[in-house]
Design a protein around this motif. Sequence first.
Motif, PDB file in Angstrom:
ATOM      1  N   SER A  84      45.430  25.925  -2.980  1.00 26.66           N
ATOM      2  CA  SER A  84      45.306  27.427  -2.229  1.00 26.66           C
ATOM      3  C   SER A  84      44.743  27.113  -0.846  1.00 26.66           C
ATOM      4  O   SER A  84      43.699  26.105  -0.845  1.00 26.66           O
ATOM      5  CB  SER A  84      44.446  28.896  -3.024  1.00 26.66           C
ATOM      6  OG  SER A  84      43.753  28.307  -2.685  1.00 26.66           O
ATOM      7  N   VAL A  85      45.676  27.779  -0.221  1.00 25.32           N
ATOM      8  CA  VAL A  85      45.231  27.616   1.594  1.00 25.32           C
ATOM      9  C   VAL A  85      43.950  27.742   1.813  1.00 25.32           C
ATOM     10  O   VAL A  85      43.529  26.831   2.536  1.00 25.32           O
ATOM     11  CB  VAL A  85      46.836  28.309   2.311  1.00 25.32           C
ATOM     12  CG1 VAL A  85      45.988  28.097   3.563  1.00 25.32           C
ATOM     13  CG2 VAL A  85      47.378  27.958   2.126  1.00 25.32           C
ATOM     14  N   ASN A  86      43.250  28.927   0.745  1.00 26.02           N
ATOM     15  CA  ASN A  86      41.603  29.463   1.048  1.00 26.02           C
ATOM     16  C   ASN A  86      41.410  28.479   0.157  1.00 26.02           C
ATOM     17  O   ASN A  86      39.774  29.037   0.623  1.00 26.02           O
ATOM     18  CB  ASN A  86      41.542  30.614   1.501  1.00 26.02           C
ATOM     19  CG  ASN A  86      42.940  30.879   1.953  1.00 26.02           C
ATOM     20  OD1 ASN A  86      42.819  31.449   2.767  1.00 26.02           O
ATOM     21  ND2 ASN A  86      43.396  32.462   1.197  1.00 26.02           N
ATOM     22  N   PRO A  88      38.370  25.914  -0.296  1.00 24.11           N
ATOM     23  CA  PRO A  88      36.909  25.076   0.568  1.00 24.11           C
ATOM     24  C   PRO A  88      37.645  23.213   0.968  1.00 24.11           C
ATOM     25  O   PRO A  88      38.410  22.590  -0.353  1.00 24.11           O
ATOM     26  CB  PRO A  88      35.504  25.309  -0.155  1.00 24.11           C
ATOM     27  CG  PRO A  88      35.939  26.573  -0.981  1.00 24.11           C
ATOM     28  CD  PRO A  88      37.287  26.301  -1.519  1.00 24.11           C
ATOM     29  N   LYS A  89      37.867  22.881   2.325  1.00 22.89           N
ATOM     30  CA  LYS A  89      38.147  21.967   2.041  1.00 22.89           C
ATOM     31  C   LYS A  89      36.805  20.670   1.652  1.00 22.89           C
ATOM     32  O   LYS A  89      35.884  21.253   2.339  1.00 22.89           O
ATOM     33  CB  LYS A  89      38.049  22.023   3.567  1.00 22.89           C
ATOM     34  CG  LYS A  89      38.611  20.466   4.138  1.00 22.89           C
ATOM     35  CD  LYS A  89      38.752  20.578   6.038  1.00 22.89           C
ATOM     36  CE  LYS A  89      38.688  18.574   6.119  1.00 22.89           C
ATOM     37  NZ  LYS A  89      37.826  17.708   5.669  1.00 22.89           N
ATOM     38  N   GLN A  96      47.035  18.138   5.603  1.00 22.14           N
ATOM     39  CA  GLN A  96      46.969  19.380   4.278  1.00 22.14           C
ATOM     40  C   GLN A  96      48.601  20.378   4.804  1.00 22.14           C
ATOM     41  O   GLN A  96      48.960  20.472   6.093  1.00 22.14           O
ATOM     42  CB  GLN A  96      46.269  21.058   4.713  1.00 22.14           C
ATOM     43  CG  GLN A  96      46.605  22.296   4.512  1.00 22.14           C
ATOM     44  CD  GLN A  96      45.892  22.954   3.881  1.00 22.14           C
ATOM     45  OE1 GLN A  96      44.705  23.284   3.250  1.00 22.14           O
ATOM     46  NE2 GLN A  96      45.206  24.501   4.568  1.00 22.14           N
ATOM     47  N   GLU A  98      50.746  23.514   4.200  1.00 25.00           N
ATOM     48  CA  GLU A  98      50.378  24.490   3.897  1.00 25.00           C
ATOM     49  C   GLU A  98      51.798  25.524   3.291  1.00 25.00           C
ATOM     50  O   GLU A  98      52.741  24.687   4.433  1.00 25.00           O
ATOM     51  CB  GLU A  98      49.976  25.807   4.705  1.00 25.00           C
ATOM     52  CG  GLU A  98      49.655  27.023   4.875  1.00 25.00           C
ATOM     53  CD  GLU A  98      49.431  27.744   5.932  1.00 25.00           C
ATOM     54  OE1 GLU A  98      49.390  28.780   5.664  1.00 25.00           O
ATOM     55  OE2 GLU A  98      48.236  27.527   6.638  1.00 25.00           O
ATOM     56  N   GLY A 102      51.462  30.349   0.177  1.00 25.61           N
ATOM     57  CA  GLY A 102      50.182  30.254  -0.001  1.00 25.61           C
ATOM     58  C   GLY A 102      49.059  28.985  -0.889  1.00 25.61           C
ATOM     59  O   GLY A 102      48.568  29.303  -1.057  1.00 25.61           O
TER      60      GLY A 102
END
Length: 276
Positions: A84-86, A88-89, A96, A98, A102
């Motif tokens: 998911s975009v949110n 943690p990296k 990435q 995106e 989402g």
Amino acid sequence: MPEMPEVETVRRTLIPLVKGKTIKKVTLWFPKIVSTDHDKFINELPGKKIIDIDRYAKFLLIRLTGNLTIVSHLRMEGKYHLTSVNAPKDKHDHVQFEFTDGTALRYNDVRKFGRMQLVLTGTERMTTGIGKLGYEPNSAEFTDDYFIDSLKRKKKNIKSTLLDQTIVAGLGNIYVDEVLWRTKIHPLSAASKISRKKVIELRKNINDIISLAIKMHGTTVHTYLDANGHSGGFQKELKVYGHAGEPCVVCGTTLKKIKVAGRGTTFCPHCQVIYK
């Protein structure tokens, strides 16, 4: 390094994850991964849809609308994962993509050796390293006559020749060791001196082993994972690679490891004949 079976497995597992998705935004956390213009990469991709993913040898070809293709080489440890975009990296996530739904496709590479290029679809052989490659195993062009004639012109040993990608593309250290053992050819044999009969047998073994490795989703001996985070299965079939110091499963002779073209090379001193 992911070789042809591993890259093909990544391709097959990536397609159902991202095909049809539209890119909303591109983030380059480590811009050097992209070897073409960074601004163009970031600015031209939003709005483009992933329509398919092809492959040539060890290169992934991510096809986009707008007649664009991302040519991706995983090198030593590159891998893709959908999240998911949110989320943690990870410290090794470097690029990435995106999507509008989402989700996000992230490129992860511990060594940062992998590379991406944005090119016009159809120009891959003119603008990327694909243009220097030979034919793929199991392709219509990879014939007995082609292989025989090509090896006759080589002055290097057979291990180096198979690794250099200019005659047959997609083989790396693992599969070269395996096909040479199966064909009973010493890795230091002069490529041009191998008999016609043995070259024909070698081509068949290259095709067979690559096909089986793809069927078993590649080989995991270090860090390779497919796009779903799964390991391969061909490591269970390895007869020489990773088995130096162990007995040959055919003759019982202790397998020996040497360096050829800077690569660790395992072979059977008894079974594998040297051609000079």
